[in-house]
Design a protein around this motif. Sequence first.
Motif, PDB file in Angstrom:
ATOM      1  N   LEU A   6      65.030 -24.069  41.514  1.00 31.80           N
ATOM      2  CA  LEU A   6      64.979 -23.007  42.518  1.00 31.80           C
ATOM      3  C   LEU A   6      63.606 -22.335  42.505  1.00 31.80           C
ATOM      4  O   LEU A   6      63.022 -22.068  43.564  1.00 31.80           O
ATOM      5  CB  LEU A   6      66.078 -21.974  42.245  1.00 31.80           C
ATOM      6  CG  LEU A   6      66.038 -20.711  43.111  1.00 31.80           C
ATOM      7  CD1 LEU A   6      66.353 -21.033  44.563  1.00 31.80           C
ATOM      8  CD2 LEU A   6      67.020 -19.663  42.580  1.00 31.80           C
ATOM      9  N   PHE A   7      63.083 -22.069  41.322  1.00 37.80           N
ATOM     10  CA  PHE A   7      61.787 -21.401  41.216  1.00 37.80           C
ATOM     11  C   PHE A   7      60.632 -22.376  41.401  1.00 37.80           C
ATOM     12  O   PHE A   7      59.602 -22.017  41.970  1.00 37.80           O
ATOM     13  CB  PHE A   7      61.689 -20.679  39.869  1.00 37.80           C
ATOM     14  CG  PHE A   7      62.788 -19.675  39.669  1.00 37.80           C
ATOM     15  CD1 PHE A   7      62.835 -18.526  40.433  1.00 37.80           C
ATOM     16  CD2 PHE A   7      63.785 -19.897  38.750  1.00 37.80           C
ATOM     17  CE1 PHE A   7      63.860 -17.602  40.268  1.00 37.80           C
ATOM     18  CE2 PHE A   7      64.813 -18.989  38.563  1.00 37.80           C
ATOM     19  CZ  PHE A   7      64.851 -17.834  39.338  1.00 37.80           C
ATOM     20  N   ALA A   8      60.804 -23.616  40.930  1.00 43.04           N
ATOM     21  CA  ALA A   8      59.749 -24.612  41.116  1.00 43.04           C
ATOM     22  C   ALA A   8      59.500 -24.842  42.608  1.00 43.04           C
ATOM     23  O   ALA A   8      58.348 -24.938  43.056  1.00 43.04           O
ATOM     24  CB  ALA A   8      60.125 -25.916  40.428  1.00 43.04           C
ATOM     25  N   ARG A   9      60.575 -24.932  43.388  1.00 43.49           N
ATOM     26  CA  ARG A   9      60.446 -25.159  44.828  1.00 43.49           C
ATOM     27  C   ARG A   9      60.090 -23.882  45.573  1.00 43.49           C
ATOM     28  O   ARG A   9      59.293 -23.906  46.520  1.00 43.49           O
ATOM     29  CB  ARG A   9      61.744 -25.732  45.395  1.00 43.49           C
ATOM     30  CG  ARG A   9      62.058 -27.131  44.903  1.00 43.49           C
ATOM     31  CD  ARG A   9      63.425 -27.594  45.395  1.00 43.49           C
ATOM     32  NE  ARG A   9      63.514 -27.633  46.852  1.00 43.49           N
ATOM     33  CZ  ARG A   9      64.632 -27.919  47.523  1.00 43.49           C
ATOM     34  NH1 ARG A   9      65.744 -28.185  46.851  1.00 43.49           N
ATOM     35  NH2 ARG A   9      64.635 -27.959  48.837  1.00 43.49           N
ATOM     36  N   GLY A  10      60.689 -22.770  45.175  1.00 42.62           N
ATOM     37  CA  GLY A  10      60.517 -21.538  45.924  1.00 42.62           C
ATOM     38  C   GLY A  10      59.251 -20.772  45.585  1.00 42.62           C
ATOM     39  O   GLY A  10      58.490 -20.371  46.468  1.00 42.62           O
ATOM     40  N   VAL A  11      59.006 -20.561  44.294  1.00 42.17           N
ATOM     41  CA  VAL A  11      57.850 -19.778  43.880  1.00 42.17           C
ATOM     42  C   VAL A  11      56.572 -20.593  43.990  1.00 42.17           C
ATOM     43  O   VAL A  11      55.518 -20.082  44.366  1.00 42.17           O
ATOM     44  CB  VAL A  11      58.043 -19.258  42.433  1.00 42.17           C
ATOM     45  CG1 VAL A  11      56.798 -18.548  41.934  1.00 42.17           C
ATOM     46  CG2 VAL A  11      59.254 -18.322  42.377  1.00 42.17           C
ATOM     47  N   GLY A  12      56.643 -21.891  43.633  1.00 37.29           N
ATOM     48  CA  GLY A  12      55.482 -22.761  43.778  1.00 37.29           C
ATOM     49  C   GLY A  12      55.059 -23.391  42.469  1.00 37.29           C
ATOM     50  O   GLY A  12      54.864 -22.707  41.468  1.00 37.29           O
ATOM     51  N   GLN A  13      54.924 -24.711  42.458  1.00 34.30           N
ATOM     52  CA  GLN A  13      54.568 -25.449  41.253  1.00 34.30           C
ATOM     53  C   GLN A  13      53.202 -25.051  40.705  1.00 34.30           C
ATOM     54  O   GLN A  13      52.962 -25.137  39.499  1.00 34.30           O
ATOM     55  CB  GLN A  13      54.566 -26.959  41.553  1.00 34.30           C
ATOM     56  CG  GLN A  13      55.948 -27.560  41.776  1.00 34.30           C
ATOM     57  CD  GLN A  13      56.661 -27.866  40.465  1.00 34.30           C
ATOM     58  OE1 GLN A  13      56.214 -27.464  39.404  1.00 34.30           O
ATOM     59  NE2 GLN A  13      57.771 -28.582  40.555  1.00 34.30           N
TER      60      GLN A  13
END
Length: 411
Positions: free
Chosen positions: A51-58
């Motif tokens: 969720l955070f990898a996709r949403g916040v940004g890698q």
Amino acid sequence: MSAMFKAPRGTFDVLPADQPLRTRIIGGALHMLAAAGYGRIDTPAFEDTDLFARGVGQATDIVRKQMFSFTDQGDRNLTLRPEGTAPICRAYLEHGMQTLAQPVKLSYSGPYFRHERPQAGRYRQFFQVGAEAIGSEDPLVDAELIVLLHDLLAELGVEGVRLRLGSLGSQASREAYTETLREFLHAHEGDLATQVRERIDANPMRAFDADDEGTRKVMAQAPTMLENLDAEDAEHFERVRALLDQNGVAYELDGGLVRGLDYYTRTVFEFTCDRLGAQSGLGGGGRYDGLIEQLGGPPTPAAGWAAGVERIALALGETEPPPRGAVFVVADEGSRQRALALVTELRRGGLSADLDLGGRAFKGQMKQADRSEARHALILEQGSPARLRDMDTGEQREVDPAKLAAELAGD
């Protein structure tokens, strides 16, 4: 004697003396947001890591360096939430909130977790209050959110507050600008800090956040997104500015304001406090029109902000006196059983009431009543009428304990 165990590095205990100020900050925020139509939502403390990898940004520091992630007994990769927006967008989709009248306005508070270098007002577990408005691209949404955080800080009494305001444009216009910025950074690569050079291709806009003196000199000459907005984005930003002007909210334009999360588009803002020095941020946010689509939902405009409870408390630089209790019951040895029954009755009647639980003598109980900051001491002695003592004036009068709850209710 030192404690055998201590709180983990970067965390802290919120002691009773600290609670009144934190309660005022969190309670004030949630009350103001509720009055503006923002319904309270609570999301889990941990979520799927993706969720955070996709949403916040890698490419963000949060995902690359700061997340507390683990594999559970079911071999699922989970992460303690480092921020609140992605979980709320997940909940928006999961619970079908797109079928409700838009925008859906939500408020929240709770703990968040990032593996950062601990320093004053910045911890690895920290508390935030926040607001999200999902489902409208109207500049009124941006302005309302900014005005609410502005008014909250003013109502709390935070001094020396400044509002930095910028725009990152839409995704399409930002892609064109990003390429221009990459070319500029490559041309000045020798003057940039190592970590800035390493992410020129992955995340060039984060160069605006660099602390390195050489990088800052380069970025002072860099082209900004504010200078490269397309006509539609520029019109949106002008409308936001006009609404802030109309509502008496002063701001400083900042072309280098990029925030630390990849999902932001168009309006971005940050409230800072001069009293806090280099780590001056109190809270901020912006528009994130592409985030819900990135998480698998339909194209959905949205905006929001989060504010740090510890940061605001540090900016206030004060402690909040605890609320004064209504009554402390002082009882001689023969009246202790009666004292507990009376305290229970007062509490059930909606009053704050306390009594000595340490087996103190009568004189010690009076000292405890004084330390408790109670407004009154109810004195129970066998063979004597009950007496109510005003702890401010020392005046005493006889009272009927059966009528005390009703008598003190209006005190």
